[in-house]
Design a protein around this motif. Sequence first.
Motif, PDB file in Angstrom:
ATOM      1  N   ARG A  84       9.888 -28.039  27.641  1.00 37.40           N
ATOM      2  CA  ARG A  84       8.449 -28.121  27.398  1.00 37.40           C
ATOM      3  C   ARG A  84       8.136 -28.001  25.897  1.00 37.40           C
ATOM      4  O   ARG A  84       7.049 -28.390  25.463  1.00 37.40           O
ATOM      5  CB  ARG A  84       7.669 -27.092  28.212  1.00 37.40           C
ATOM      6  N   ASN A  85       9.077 -27.447  25.119  1.00 40.18           N
ATOM      7  CA  ASN A  85       8.829 -27.320  23.683  1.00 40.18           C
ATOM      8  C   ASN A  85       8.783 -28.694  23.003  1.00 40.18           C
ATOM      9  O   ASN A  85       8.057 -28.884  22.028  1.00 40.18           O
ATOM     10  CB  ASN A  85       9.893 -26.447  23.022  1.00 40.18           C
ATOM     11  N   ALA A  86       9.554 -29.650  23.529  1.00 35.88           N
ATOM     12  CA  ALA A  86       9.528 -31.008  22.966  1.00 35.88           C
ATOM     13  C   ALA A  86       8.151 -31.619  23.209  1.00 35.88           C
ATOM     14  O   ALA A  86       7.568 -32.261  22.331  1.00 35.88           O
ATOM     15  CB  ALA A  86      10.609 -31.865  23.617  1.00 35.88           C
ATOM     16  N   THR A  87       7.614 -31.394  24.396  1.00 33.35           N
ATOM     17  CA  THR A  87       6.283 -31.912  24.739  1.00 33.35           C
ATOM     18  C   THR A  87       5.209 -31.228  23.892  1.00 33.35           C
ATOM     19  O   THR A  87       4.307 -31.874  23.369  1.00 33.35           O
ATOM     20  CB  THR A  87       6.015 -31.700  26.238  1.00 33.35           C
ATOM     21  N   MET A  88       5.330 -29.902  23.758  1.00 30.87           N
ATOM     22  CA  MET A  88       4.336 -29.155  22.987  1.00 30.87           C
ATOM     23  C   MET A  88       4.299 -29.654  21.546  1.00 30.87           C
ATOM     24  O   MET A  88       3.233 -29.873  20.973  1.00 30.87           O
ATOM     25  CB  MET A  88       4.679 -27.660  23.003  1.00 30.87           C
ATOM     26  N   SER A  89       5.468 -29.857  20.975  1.00 30.07           N
ATOM     27  CA  SER A  89       5.520 -30.347  19.595  1.00 30.07           C
ATOM     28  C   SER A  89       4.902 -31.738  19.496  1.00 30.07           C
ATOM     29  O   SER A  89       4.110 -32.016  18.597  1.00 30.07           O
ATOM     30  CB  SER A  89       6.970 -30.372  19.109  1.00 30.07           C
ATOM     31  N   ALA A  90       5.243 -32.613  20.445  1.00 33.34           N
ATOM     32  CA  ALA A  90       4.746 -33.996  20.385  1.00 33.34           C
ATOM     33  C   ALA A  90       3.221 -34.050  20.513  1.00 33.34           C
ATOM     34  O   ALA A  90       2.579 -34.919  19.927  1.00 33.34           O
ATOM     35  CB  ALA A  90       5.398 -34.833  21.482  1.00 33.34           C
ATOM     36  N   LEU A  91       2.649 -33.125  21.275  1.00 31.39           N
ATOM     37  CA  LEU A  91       1.197 -33.152  21.502  1.00 31.39           C
ATOM     38  C   LEU A  91       0.411 -32.559  20.331  1.00 31.39           C
ATOM     39  O   LEU A  91      -0.810 -32.597  20.329  1.00 31.39           O
ATOM     40  CB  LEU A  91       0.849 -32.389  22.788  1.00 31.39           C
ATOM     41  N   THR A  92       1.116 -31.984  19.367  1.00 29.08           N
ATOM     42  CA  THR A  92       0.423 -31.291  18.273  1.00 29.08           C
ATOM     43  C   THR A  92       0.718 -31.955  16.928  1.00 29.08           C
ATOM     44  O   THR A  92       1.674 -32.704  16.795  1.00 29.08           O
ATOM     45  CB  THR A  92       0.863 -29.809  18.211  1.00 29.08           C
ATOM     46  N   GLU A  93      -0.146 -31.614  15.954  1.00 25.98           N
ATOM     47  CA  GLU A  93       0.061 -32.166  14.605  1.00 25.98           C
ATOM     48  C   GLU A  93       1.142 -31.389  13.872  1.00 25.98           C
ATOM     49  O   GLU A  93       1.788 -31.920  12.961  1.00 25.98           O
ATOM     50  CB  GLU A  93      -1.239 -32.077  13.808  1.00 25.98           C
ATOM     51  N   GLY A 141      -7.913 -28.466  33.771  1.00 20.27           N
ATOM     52  CA  GLY A 141      -8.858 -28.113  32.708  1.00 20.27           C
ATOM     53  C   GLY A 141      -9.351 -29.309  31.923  1.00 20.27           C
ATOM     54  O   GLY A 141      -9.420 -30.420  32.445  1.00 20.27           O
ATOM     55  N   ASN A 142      -9.691 -29.038  30.664  1.00 14.46           N
ATOM     56  CA  ASN A 142     -10.386 -30.020  29.827  1.00 14.46           C
ATOM     57  C   ASN A 142      -9.403 -30.887  29.055  1.00 14.46           C
ATOM     58  O   ASN A 142      -8.968 -30.528  27.953  1.00 14.46           O
ATOM     59  CB  ASN A 142     -11.309 -29.303  28.837  1.00 14.46           C
ATOM     60  N   TRP A 143      -9.096 -32.040  29.642  1.00 10.63           N
ATOM     61  CA  TRP A 143      -8.096 -32.919  29.018  1.00 10.63           C
ATOM     62  C   TRP A 143      -8.512 -33.373  27.625  1.00 10.63           C
ATOM     63  O   TRP A 143      -7.666 -33.652  26.772  1.00 10.63           O
ATOM     64  CB  TRP A 143      -7.830 -34.140  29.906  1.00 10.63           C
ATOM     65  N   ASP A 144      -9.831 -33.444  27.356  1.00 13.59           N
ATOM     66  CA  ASP A 144     -10.268 -33.945  26.060  1.00 13.59           C
ATOM     67  C   ASP A 144      -9.767 -33.069  24.909  1.00 13.59           C
ATOM     68  O   ASP A 144      -9.768 -33.505  23.765  1.00 13.59           O
ATOM     69  CB  ASP A 144     -11.792 -34.086  26.022  1.00 13.59           C
ATOM     70  N   LEU A 145      -9.317 -31.858  25.209  1.00 11.44           N
ATOM     71  CA  LEU A 145      -8.763 -31.013  24.134  1.00 11.44           C
ATOM     72  C   LEU A 145      -7.554 -31.668  23.478  1.00 11.44           C
ATOM     73  O   LEU A 145      -7.233 -31.382  22.328  1.00 11.44           O
ATOM     74  CB  LEU A 145      -8.363 -29.627  24.672  1.00 11.44           C
ATOM     75  N   THR A 146      -6.866 -32.551  24.208  1.00 14.30           N
ATOM     76  CA  THR A 146      -5.701 -33.210  23.607  1.00 14.30           C
ATOM     77  C   THR A 146      -6.112 -34.159  22.478  1.00 14.30           C
ATOM     78  O   THR A 146      -5.276 -34.563  21.687  1.00 14.30           O
ATOM     79  CB  THR A 146      -4.888 -34.016  24.647  1.00 14.30           C
ATOM     80  N   SER A 147      -7.407 -34.510  22.437  1.00 13.57           N
ATOM     81  CA  SER A 147      -7.885 -35.390  21.363  1.00 13.57           C
ATOM     82  C   SER A 147      -8.365 -34.598  20.152  1.00 13.57           C
ATOM     83  O   SER A 147      -8.760 -35.178  19.146  1.00 13.57           O
ATOM     84  CB  SER A 147      -9.057 -36.255  21.851  1.00 13.57           C
ATOM     85  N   SER A 148      -8.379 -33.266  20.271  1.00 16.53           N
ATOM     86  CA  SER A 148      -8.823 -32.442  19.137  1.00 16.53           C
ATOM     87  C   SER A 148      -7.649 -32.234  18.176  1.00 16.53           C
ATOM     88  O   SER A 148      -6.527 -32.644  18.455  1.00 16.53           O
ATOM     89  CB  SER A 148      -9.349 -31.093  19.652  1.00 16.53           C
ATOM     90  N   HIS A 149      -7.919 -31.599  17.052  1.00 20.39           N
ATOM     91  CA  HIS A 149      -6.824 -31.263  16.128  1.00 20.39           C
ATOM     92  C   HIS A 149      -6.051 -30.091  16.723  1.00 20.39           C
ATOM     93  O   HIS A 149      -6.594 -28.997  16.888  1.00 20.39           O
ATOM     94  CB  HIS A 149      -7.382 -30.894  14.755  1.00 20.39           C
ATOM     95  N   CYS A 150      -4.797 -30.330  17.058  1.00 18.36           N
ATOM     96  CA  CYS A 150      -4.003 -29.316  17.761  1.00 18.36           C
ATOM     97  C   CYS A 150      -2.841 -28.846  16.899  1.00 18.36           C
ATOM     98  O   CYS A 150      -2.150 -29.654  16.279  1.00 18.36           O
ATOM     99  CB  CYS A 150      -3.410 -29.905  19.046  1.00 18.36           C
ATOM    100  N   VAL A 151      -2.633 -27.536  16.902  1.00 20.66           N
ATOM    101  CA  VAL A 151      -1.473 -26.993  16.207  1.00 20.66           C
ATOM    102  C   VAL A 151      -0.779 -25.992  17.133  1.00 20.66           C
ATOM    103  O   VAL A 151      -1.450 -25.248  17.855  1.00 20.66           O
ATOM    104  CB  VAL A 151      -1.912 -26.363  14.860  1.00 20.66           C
ATOM    105  N   GLY A 199     -15.040 -37.008  22.566  1.00 25.43           N
ATOM    106  CA  GLY A 199     -14.138 -36.635  23.666  1.00 25.43           C
ATOM    107  C   GLY A 199     -12.873 -37.475  23.784  1.00 25.43           C
ATOM    108  O   GLY A 199     -12.246 -37.483  24.830  1.00 25.43           O
ATOM    109  N   GLY A 200     -12.513 -38.211  22.733  1.00 27.47           N
ATOM    110  CA  GLY A 200     -11.300 -39.020  22.810  1.00 27.47           C
ATOM    111  C   GLY A 200     -11.614 -40.502  22.809  1.00 27.47           C
ATOM    112  O   GLY A 200     -12.785 -40.896  22.786  1.00 27.47           O
ATOM    113  N   PRO A 201     -10.597 -41.336  22.848  1.00 27.43           N
ATOM    114  CA  PRO A 201     -10.796 -42.783  22.693  1.00 27.43           C
ATOM    115  C   PRO A 201     -11.665 -43.420  23.774  1.00 27.43           C
ATOM    116  O   PRO A 201     -12.478 -44.306  23.480  1.00 27.43           O
ATOM    117  CB  PRO A 201      -9.376 -43.361  22.725  1.00 27.43           C
TER     118      PRO A 201
END
Lengths: 215, 299
Positions: free
Chosen positions: B225-234, B109-119, A40-42
């Motif tokens: 928001r596109n700058a944020t979206m890009s930064a949050l993704t791989e 929602g589920n913040w832990d999704l930000t730790s997953s592999h995001c595209v 679930g993250g760090p």
Amino acid sequence: MLPDRLTLIDDTNRGDHPYLEADDRCFFFGEYFAGKSYRGGPTNQLVFNFKCKPSIATGNAGRARHKHQAMQTIANGMRRVIGQRNAERYTWVPIPPSKAIGDPDYDDRMLRTLRLAFHGYNADIRSLVCQSVSTVPDHEQEARLTRDALRAVLNVDLAALRSTPLLEGIMLVDDVLNSGKHFKECAHHLRRASPADLEITGIFIARCIHPHPPR
Amino acid sequence: MNDLVSQAASADFEARAIQPARELGAYEALWAQEGATFKRLATMFREHPDSVPSDFVSRADAEQYSRLALGAVRAEGIQHFGIRVHGAGEYPGKLRDAEHPAGLLYFQGNWDLTSSHCVAIVGTRRPSEEGVRRASRLTRSFVQSGFTVVSGLAQGVDTVAHQTAIEAGGQTIAVLGTPITRCYPPPNKALQQRIADDYLVISQVPIVRYARQTYHGNRLFFPERNATMSALTEATVIVEAGNTSGTLIQARHAIQQRRKLFILDSCFRDPRLTWPAKYLERGAIRVTEFDEIIEHLAT
């Protein structure tokens, strides 16, 4: 690594911790996402490693190493964020683990981490509350321990409490803030055995977030 | 301002702790000031390292704007939301790669999704039929490969990406150009609600400022928001976009943030489009097959 700032439990997030009331003062470093384990993250990873049971760590060198590293990370973060002046200003008390002393899985990780965090400081770190019998942690069972049942198994070490005067207040420290039941019950016992105006604050490595809170 | 910051730096851990209600109020108050932009706020925070919104706003202003923002959140029936503040727990470090990173984010929602592999899968609001099929196919492939599909909840390609990710049993994140209290376009209200309930919605857009100004002022939040979206993704994948599409703003940010930018081969084969060649020259990757994307992401 722990963040540079703690976060306060306030009106925006208290709802996740049903036992906490508006006048409870609690801080946390990060958020632990329930059901996600180390994935679930760090913060999840840190807590997962930190909470590794002694019975598992004993037979698994890798897990033992990760647990030690997690303790060191938490200690370093607390030392940096709390600072010497505050470390020496309060009495630091770990919220006791769910296992009683003598149980193979009794784990005084929080006590050891506080000692590591404030090493070299004139800090008052005391284990003042313990469980008289082992219980199953809430996150490992469906039928959670009731508040009354928890109250009945918690004991204050009166000799340790009265050995030297308490400092400006008590900082009750635990790894994860769930419902707030353990914090409330430890505070209840300590207040009953101490001066009436005792200030008690909660410090948690993480607060636990459940993915689908009841609407 | 300097005094406020130095006071905070010398204060103890309790005074330095983030108080979420006050911090979001301070963020809203900063945004209520004339001339506030992400650039201006990010510059201010950069010039005062280790500062937070409440260092720049009086307590009374922070409390007033906190009441206004939380009132709007309650009025929309939102019971569960959170914030992320730079310097506090769970703030996404990768957001600092943005040119003007937001110092505070709202989420549901589920913040832990930000730790997953995001595209990120993005594209025009008016895709061709083939564009819709491509967006859908691509999303399914990413879901099957275990990626979280991130998009901006706009009409067109964004909507296809979110809907397909959900239908395919995957995970999705919507990075909004509106506050969490609003929805644009209105037909996506149910989709936004679904994502907020079961996946993750993120917004850096101030609630009070947005409510006070017209569409003319608010439309500026969408490209930001596109700058944020890009930064949050791989990586960002552009499915289909015209020469003047807002999607190209994300392309620019992805390159600038050193994120991988994939452009579908079909974009290059459209003789009317000049942007694919331009971004290819800047480091974008031209792809025909999904496997090529995966190979690039693995390196």
